[in-house]
Design a protein around this motif. Structure first.
Motif, PDB file in Angstrom:
ATOM      1  N   GLU A  48      44.382  38.198  35.741  1.00 23.62           N
ATOM      2  CA  GLU A  48      44.050  37.822  34.364  1.00 23.62           C
ATOM      3  C   GLU A  48      44.215  39.017  33.428  1.00 23.62           C
ATOM      4  OE1 GLU A  48      43.082  35.088  31.473  1.00 23.62           O
ATOM      5  OE2 GLU A  48      43.347  34.683  33.607  1.00 23.62           O
ATOM      6  N   ALA A  49      43.777  40.194  33.845  1.00 28.93           N
ATOM      7  CA  ALA A  49      43.902  41.402  33.027  1.00 28.93           C
ATOM      8  C   ALA A  49      45.366  41.808  32.892  1.00 28.93           C
ATOM      9  CB  ALA A  49      43.096  42.541  33.634  1.00 28.93           C
ATOM     10  N   ALA A  50      46.141  41.672  33.956  1.00 32.83           N
ATOM     11  CA  ALA A  50      47.558  42.058  33.933  1.00 32.83           C
ATOM     12  C   ALA A  50      48.370  41.131  33.034  1.00 32.83           C
ATOM     13  CB  ALA A  50      48.124  42.055  35.346  1.00 32.83           C
ATOM     14  N   LYS A  51      47.907  39.923  32.844  1.00 33.32           N
ATOM     15  CA  LYS A  51      48.616  38.956  32.013  1.00 33.32           C
ATOM     16  C   LYS A  51      48.727  39.444  30.564  1.00 33.32           C
ATOM     17  CE  LYS A  51      46.534  35.136  30.980  1.00 33.32           C
ATOM     18  NZ  LYS A  51      45.910  33.811  31.013  1.00 33.32           N
ATOM     19  N   ASP A  52      47.754  40.190  30.107  1.00 34.07           N
ATOM     20  CA  ASP A  52      47.721  40.668  28.725  1.00 34.07           C
ATOM     21  C   ASP A  52      48.372  42.040  28.545  1.00 34.07           C
ATOM     22  OD1 ASP A  52      46.356  38.372  27.978  1.00 34.07           O
ATOM     23  OD2 ASP A  52      44.415  39.277  28.390  1.00 34.07           O
TER      24      ASP A  52
END
Length: 64
Positions: A48-52
């Motif tokens: 989820e963090a890497a998506k941004d």
């Protein structure tokens, strides 16, 4: 001969991640043991963090 054998059943299933035997009610319901559930959650948060995130340079574009 009067042998009394007690047979009992314990509900169990295998962990979806590691294949370990699950016997607790919550683990059976979730399909994951506590450790595997925490690992899945941590990986989910990392994805989820890497998506941004954005990259200025792609890793494949480096030449030696």
């Amino acid at each position: 001969m009067n042998e009394i054998s007690e047979v009992f059943h314990i509900p169990a299933r295998r962990c979806k991640r590691c294949g370990g035997l699950l016997t607790s009610e919550q683990a059976i319901k979730d399909g994951y043991g506590h450790t595997c559930k925490m690992k899945n959650r941590r990986e989910e948060l990392e994805r989820e963090a890497a998506k941004d995130q954005c990259r200025l340079f792609e890793e494949d574009s480096y030449e030696d």
